[in-house]
Write a protein that holds these residues in place. Sequence first.
Motif, PDB file in Angstrom:
ATOM      1  N   ARG A  60      -4.850 -13.127  -2.960  1.00 11.23           N
ATOM      2  CA  ARG A  60      -5.123 -12.013  -3.867  1.00 11.23           C
ATOM      3  C   ARG A  60      -4.013 -10.982  -3.714  1.00 11.23           C
ATOM      4  O   ARG A  60      -3.623 -10.614  -2.600  1.00 11.23           O
ATOM      5  N   GLY A  61      -3.493 -10.512  -4.853  1.00 11.87           N
ATOM      6  CA  GLY A  61      -2.379  -9.580  -4.813  1.00 11.87           C
ATOM      7  C   GLY A  61      -2.665  -8.336  -4.001  1.00 11.87           C
ATOM      8  O   GLY A  61      -1.792  -7.814  -3.296  1.00 11.87           O
ATOM      9  N   HIS A  62      -3.895  -7.841  -4.085  1.00 13.01           N
ATOM     10  CA  HIS A  62      -4.249  -6.652  -3.313  1.00 13.01           C
ATOM     11  C   HIS A  62      -4.206  -6.927  -1.812  1.00 13.01           C
ATOM     12  O   HIS A  62      -3.845  -6.046  -1.018  1.00 13.01           O
ATOM     13  N   ASP A  63      -4.575  -8.139  -1.418  1.00  9.05           N
ATOM     14  CA  ASP A  63      -4.520  -8.484   0.008  1.00  9.05           C
ATOM     15  C   ASP A  63      -3.078  -8.568   0.488  1.00  9.05           C
ATOM     16  O   ASP A  63      -2.752  -8.150   1.607  1.00  9.05           O
ATOM     17  N   LEU A  64      -2.194  -9.098  -0.360  1.00  7.08           N
ATOM     18  CA  LEU A  64      -0.779  -9.130  -0.010  1.00  7.08           C
ATOM     19  C   LEU A  64      -0.226  -7.719   0.090  1.00  7.08           C
ATOM     20  O   LEU A  64       0.547  -7.405   1.006  1.00  7.08           O
ATOM     21  N   LEU A  65      -0.619  -6.860  -0.831  1.00  4.59           N
ATOM     22  CA  LEU A  65      -0.171  -5.468  -0.791  1.00  4.59           C
ATOM     23  C   LEU A  65      -0.616  -4.811   0.515  1.00  4.59           C
ATOM     24  O   LEU A  65       0.164  -4.093   1.160  1.00  4.59           O
ATOM     25  N   ARG A  66      -1.841  -5.055   0.916  1.00  3.72           N
ATOM     26  CA  ARG A  66      -2.343  -4.492   2.172  1.00  3.72           C
ATOM     27  C   ARG A  66      -1.496  -4.986   3.362  1.00  3.72           C
ATOM     28  O   ARG A  66      -1.158  -4.207   4.268  1.00  3.72           O
ATOM     29  N   THR A  67      -1.136  -6.259   3.336  1.00  2.14           N
ATOM     30  CA  THR A  67      -0.311  -6.818   4.415  1.00  2.14           C
ATOM     31  C   THR A  67       1.082  -6.204   4.415  1.00  2.14           C
ATOM     32  O   THR A  67       1.632  -5.856   5.472  1.00  2.14           O
ATOM     33  N   ILE A  68       1.677  -6.060   3.221  1.00  7.82           N
ATOM     34  CA  ILE A  68       3.011  -5.459   3.114  1.00  7.82           C
ATOM     35  C   ILE A  68       2.979  -4.026   3.642  1.00  7.82           C
ATOM     36  O   ILE A  68       3.864  -3.601   4.394  1.00  7.82           O
ATOM     37  N   ARG A  69       1.954  -3.278   3.262  1.00  8.72           N
ATOM     38  CA  ARG A  69       1.854  -1.887   3.709  1.00  8.72           C
ATOM     39  C   ARG A  69       1.725  -1.798   5.235  1.00  8.72           C
ATOM     40  O   ARG A  69       2.279  -0.909   5.865  1.00  8.72           O
ATOM     41  N   ALA A  70       0.988  -2.748   5.832  1.00  8.90           N
ATOM     42  CA  ALA A  70       0.811  -2.729   7.286  1.00  8.90           C
ATOM     43  C   ALA A  70       2.120  -3.041   8.008  1.00  8.90           C
ATOM     44  O   ALA A  70       2.421  -2.452   9.047  1.00  8.90           O
ATOM     45  N   ARG A  71       2.916  -3.945   7.442  1.00  3.46           N
ATOM     46  CA  ARG A  71       4.155  -4.371   8.106  1.00  3.46           C
ATOM     47  C   ARG A  71       5.359  -3.525   7.709  1.00  3.46           C
ATOM     48  O   ARG A  71       6.310  -3.387   8.494  1.00  3.46           O
ATOM     49  N   HIS A  72       5.344  -2.993   6.497  1.00  2.00           N
ATOM     50  CA  HIS A  72       6.488  -2.230   5.974  1.00  2.00           C
ATOM     51  C   HIS A  72       5.958  -0.971   5.285  1.00  2.00           C
ATOM     52  O   HIS A  72       5.968  -0.879   4.047  1.00  2.00           O
ATOM     53  N   PRO A  73       5.491   0.008   6.042  1.00  2.00           N
ATOM     54  CA  PRO A  73       4.795   1.160   5.443  1.00  2.00           C
ATOM     55  C   PRO A  73       5.643   2.000   4.507  1.00  2.00           C
ATOM     56  O   PRO A  73       5.100   2.664   3.629  1.00  2.00           O
ATOM     57  N   GLU A  74       6.975   1.989   4.651  1.00  2.00           N
ATOM     58  CA  GLU A  74       7.831   2.829   3.813  1.00  2.00           C
ATOM     59  C   GLU A  74       8.434   2.080   2.625  1.00  2.00           C
ATOM     60  O   GLU A  74       9.157   2.672   1.826  1.00  2.00           O
ATOM     61  N   LEU A  75       8.148   0.800   2.492  1.00  2.00           N
ATOM     62  CA  LEU A  75       8.765  -0.012   1.437  1.00  2.00           C
ATOM     63  C   LEU A  75       8.103   0.276   0.094  1.00  2.00           C
ATOM     64  O   LEU A  75       6.888   0.080  -0.051  1.00  2.00           O
ATOM     65  N   PRO A  76       8.845   0.726  -0.924  1.00  2.00           N
ATOM     66  CA  PRO A  76       8.237   0.992  -2.229  1.00  2.00           C
ATOM     67  C   PRO A  76       7.738  -0.301  -2.875  1.00  2.00           C
ATOM     68  O   PRO A  76       8.409  -1.336  -2.819  1.00  2.00           O
ATOM     69  N   VAL A  77       6.549  -0.233  -3.483  1.00  6.66           N
ATOM     70  CA  VAL A  77       5.959  -1.374  -4.170  1.00  6.66           C
ATOM     71  C   VAL A  77       5.500  -0.928  -5.550  1.00  6.66           C
ATOM     72  O   VAL A  77       4.716   0.023  -5.674  1.00  6.66           O
ATOM     73  N   VAL A  78       5.988  -1.614  -6.581  1.00  4.37           N
ATOM     74  CA  VAL A  78       5.539  -1.399  -7.961  1.00  4.37           C
ATOM     75  C   VAL A  78       4.770  -2.641  -8.382  1.00  4.37           C
ATOM     76  O   VAL A  78       5.306  -3.745  -8.327  1.00  4.37           O
ATOM     77  N   VAL A  79       3.509  -2.482  -8.773  1.00  9.07           N
ATOM     78  CA  VAL A  79       2.679  -3.632  -9.107  1.00  9.07           C
ATOM     79  C   VAL A  79       2.689  -3.887 -10.607  1.00  9.07           C
ATOM     80  O   VAL A  79       2.853  -2.971 -11.412  1.00  9.07           O
ATOM     81  N   LEU A  80       2.524  -5.165 -10.965  1.00  8.64           N
ATOM     82  CA  LEU A  80       2.338  -5.574 -12.349  1.00  8.64           C
ATOM     83  C   LEU A  80       0.864  -5.887 -12.547  1.00  8.64           C
ATOM     84  O   LEU A  80       0.255  -6.565 -11.713  1.00  8.64           O
ATOM     85  N   SER A  81       0.282  -5.393 -13.641  1.00 13.11           N
ATOM     86  CA  SER A  81      -1.143  -5.619 -13.872  1.00 13.11           C
ATOM     87  C   SER A  81      -1.394  -5.856 -15.351  1.00 13.11           C
ATOM     88  O   SER A  81      -0.551  -5.538 -16.197  1.00 13.11           O
ATOM     89  N   SER A  82      -2.558  -6.393 -15.655  1.00 14.80           N
ATOM     90  CA  SER A  82      -2.935  -6.586 -17.056  1.00 14.80           C
ATOM     91  C   SER A  82      -3.371  -5.255 -17.647  1.00 14.80           C
ATOM     92  O   SER A  82      -3.775  -4.333 -16.932  1.00 14.80           O
ATOM     93  N   ARG A  83      -3.311  -5.150 -18.971  1.00 14.39           N
ATOM     94  CA  ARG A  83      -3.610  -3.890 -19.639  1.00 14.39           C
ATOM     95  C   ARG A  83      -5.050  -3.438 -19.406  1.00 14.39           C
ATOM     96  O   ARG A  83      -5.331  -2.254 -19.349  1.00 14.39           O
ATOM     97  N   THR A  84      -5.983  -4.375 -19.280  1.00 11.99           N
ATOM     98  CA  THR A  84      -7.396  -4.028 -19.194  1.00 11.99           C
ATOM     99  C   THR A  84      -7.892  -3.844 -17.754  1.00 11.99           C
ATOM    100  O   THR A  84      -9.036  -3.460 -17.548  1.00 11.99           O
ATOM    101  N   ASP A  85      -7.048  -4.102 -16.773  1.00 12.22           N
ATOM    102  CA  ASP A  85      -7.492  -4.097 -15.379  1.00 12.22           C
ATOM    103  C   ASP A  85      -7.334  -2.712 -14.749  1.00 12.22           C
ATOM    104  O   ASP A  85      -6.561  -2.521 -13.811  1.00 12.22           O
ATOM    105  N   GLU A  86      -8.084  -1.727 -15.240  1.00 19.66           N
ATOM    106  CA  GLU A  86      -7.971  -0.377 -14.702  1.00 19.66           C
ATOM    107  C   GLU A  86      -8.428  -0.319 -13.250  1.00 19.66           C
ATOM    108  O   GLU A  86      -7.827   0.363 -12.421  1.00 19.66           O
ATOM    109  N   GLY A  87      -9.502  -1.068 -12.945  1.00 18.03           N
ATOM    110  CA  GLY A  87      -9.977  -1.080 -11.559  1.00 18.03           C
ATOM    111  C   GLY A  87      -8.945  -1.651 -10.613  1.00 18.03           C
ATOM    112  O   GLY A  87      -8.777  -1.156  -9.490  1.00 18.03           O
TER     113      GLY A  87
END
Length: 243
Positions: A60-87
């Motif tokens: 799951r992309g959110h789980d990968l993001l959580r892992t990236i943040r834990a290992r690389h807290p200062e690394l900028p991340v821009v996510v791609l999402s679908s138009r309807t996925d506000e949550g």
Amino acid sequence: MSPTILVIDDEPPIRKLLRTGLSTQGYAILEAPNAATALEVLGRDRVDLVILDLGLPDMRGHDLLRTIRARHPELPVVVLSSRTDEGGKVEALDLGADDYVTKPFGMAELLARLRAALRHQLAVQGERPIFRLERLSIDLVRRIVKVDEAEVKLTPREYDFLRVLVLHAGKVLTHAQLMQAVSVSSDPQYLRVYMRQLRQKLEADPERPRLLLTETGVGYRLRAPDDEPTRRPPDAGSGGRLS
């Protein structure tokens, strides 16, 4: 040295379009079709920014993001999402994503988001004492806000919200992030009241804001000084669109 961007997306056509579009702007591009490869690349190569598609085949992309943040807290991340996925957007931002781009998107929009994310990485050097955006100027040291050189009186709470937005100019902040930063009620209606008051005092036309922008269903963004001022309709934009 050119910034290196890691593109994490399982769709080869999207990776090719991003590689072509971003490399022409001077970025070096690394690619990963899944989470496992992405973590391998991040552990091996220098990466300055990540573009992360939330729909990956092995994690799951959110789980990968959580892992990236834990290992690389200062690394900028821009996510791609679908138009309807506000949550999904809100969850990603609350997990530490620097920004999001909704598919389909234009290259000009994506480049603006990347520039903002890279600026924030450099902003650790400290606050700029004076923030200027069109008619607006904010002295962060003396807490003076002016529009067309005329001082604007803000309540302490209004200034607190504005200062948080200034410190993250160009970046979308979720309702939860803003309210947590200012330590106020968790009711989004409370935040909407203050944003409306700020627009009344700072915008030339509060009904058509150019500075304090709403990210529908997500939060708010203060436009960065070098961002395009024109509000584009959801499906418009310059350059080709990536979907």
